[in-house]
Design a protein around this motif. Structure first.
Motif, PDB file in Angstrom:
ATOM      1  N   SER A 110       2.953  -6.562  -1.104  1.00  0.00           N
ATOM      2  CA  SER A 110       1.506  -6.483  -0.965  1.00  0.00           C
ATOM      3  C   SER A 110       0.822  -6.984  -2.231  1.00  0.00           C
ATOM      4  O   SER A 110       1.272  -6.727  -3.332  1.00  0.00           O
ATOM      5  CB  SER A 110       1.096  -5.040  -0.700  1.00  0.00           C
ATOM      6  OG  SER A 110      -0.289  -4.927  -0.649  1.00  0.00           O
ATOM      7  N   ASP A 146      -3.252  -3.246  -4.743  1.00  0.00           N
ATOM      8  CA  ASP A 146      -2.742  -2.093  -5.475  1.00  0.00           C
ATOM      9  C   ASP A 146      -3.606  -0.867  -5.215  1.00  0.00           C
ATOM     10  O   ASP A 146      -4.842  -0.957  -5.225  1.00  0.00           O
ATOM     11  CB  ASP A 146      -2.747  -2.362  -6.988  1.00  0.00           C
ATOM     12  CG  ASP A 146      -1.810  -3.489  -7.377  1.00  0.00           C
ATOM     13  OD1 ASP A 146      -0.696  -3.558  -6.828  1.00  0.00           O
ATOM     14  OD2 ASP A 146      -2.215  -4.316  -8.221  1.00  0.00           O
ATOM     15  N   ASP A 204      -2.445  -6.335   3.876  1.00  0.00           N
ATOM     16  CA  ASP A 204      -1.920  -5.820   2.605  1.00  0.00           C
ATOM     17  C   ASP A 204      -2.540  -4.478   2.245  1.00  0.00           C
ATOM     18  O   ASP A 204      -1.870  -3.606   1.677  1.00  0.00           O
ATOM     19  CB  ASP A 204      -2.169  -6.818   1.474  1.00  0.00           C
ATOM     20  CG  ASP A 204      -1.235  -8.014   1.515  1.00  0.00           C
ATOM     21  OD1 ASP A 204      -0.338  -8.043   2.382  1.00  0.00           O
ATOM     22  OD2 ASP A 204      -1.407  -8.920   0.688  1.00  0.00           O
ATOM     23  N   THR A 234      -0.397  -1.117   1.688  1.00  0.00           N
ATOM     24  CA  THR A 234      -0.480  -0.409   0.414  1.00  0.00           C
ATOM     25  C   THR A 234      -0.856   1.056   0.616  1.00  0.00           C
ATOM     26  O   THR A 234      -0.265   1.952   0.006  1.00  0.00           O
ATOM     27  CB  THR A 234      -1.497  -1.090  -0.518  1.00  0.00           C
ATOM     28  OG1 THR A 234      -1.022  -2.409  -0.799  1.00  0.00           O
ATOM     29  CG2 THR A 234      -1.688  -0.326  -1.812  1.00  0.00           C
TER      30      THR A 234
END
Length: 190
Positions: free
Chosen positions: A21, A24, A177, A181
């Motif tokens: 990914s 963050d 993503d 995450t």
């Protein structure tokens, strides 16, 4: 035969490394995505730099209907983000552009830097070459309180021929993503 096997091994291990990914988890409640609630989403681009210039300056240099096209492109990109998020997070938090007061949460995508990539590379090379890249923060609020924060220092999108298609591809990848995450961070928070 051994060389072919070695080459295939290197190729597949490279693809696995690229499958991570680009988003963050920073802080807050990652498990928010599992809540059966609705979240209004909005894109904020007031401080956005496109190709190294403030977005309004970039649009003025392009001329024509660039600013109106930009607003339509952002709307389409957010719609793509919603479609992808809701598709990957079927049982939890649902995204919408509806600003109803009954929605529990509000998600703000604070766009910071955008590079549209290269039409030529997209057209002649493909396979992600020339794709758009975005630097952004995602904040989720309950009322005025921030409950979750994520960031990306460069999520990459597909290699469509037009800026519009690259932007939609980018937001599709961005949503995928982001869900990935949050799911990983939620497991770690349990």
């Amino acid at each position: 035969m051994k060389k072919i096997f070695l080459l295939l091994s290197v190729l597949f291990s490279s693809l696995t490394m690229l499958a991570g990914s680009d988003v963050d988890f920073v802080k807050g409640n990652a498990c928010i995505m599992n809540e059966a609630a609705t979240c209004t989403i909005e894109a904020n681009y007031t401080d956005l730099f496109i190709e190294g210039k403030p977005y309004l300056e970039h649009m003025k240099e392009k001329g024509g209907t660039s600013l109106k096209d930009w607003e339509d492109d952002v709307r389409r990109a957010v719609d793509e983000f919603i479609k992808e998020w809701n598709g990957h997070n079927k049982k939890g938090l649902r995204l919408t552009v509806d600003k109803s007061a009954t929605n529990t949460y509000r998600m703000v995508i604070k766009m910071k830097k955008l590079n549209f990539g290269s039409s030529a590379a997209s057209m002649f090379i493909g396979f992600g070459a020339g794709g758009a890249q975005l630097v952004a923060d995602i904040m989720i609020y309950k009322g005025k309180d921030e409950v979750t924060r994520l960031k990306t220092d460069g999520v990459n999108g597909g290699s469509g021929i037009s800026e519009t298609s690259r932007m939609r591809d980018l937001f599709e990848e961005f949503a995928e993503d982001t869900v990935k995450t949050l799911k990983t961070a939620c497991k770690a928070q349990r």
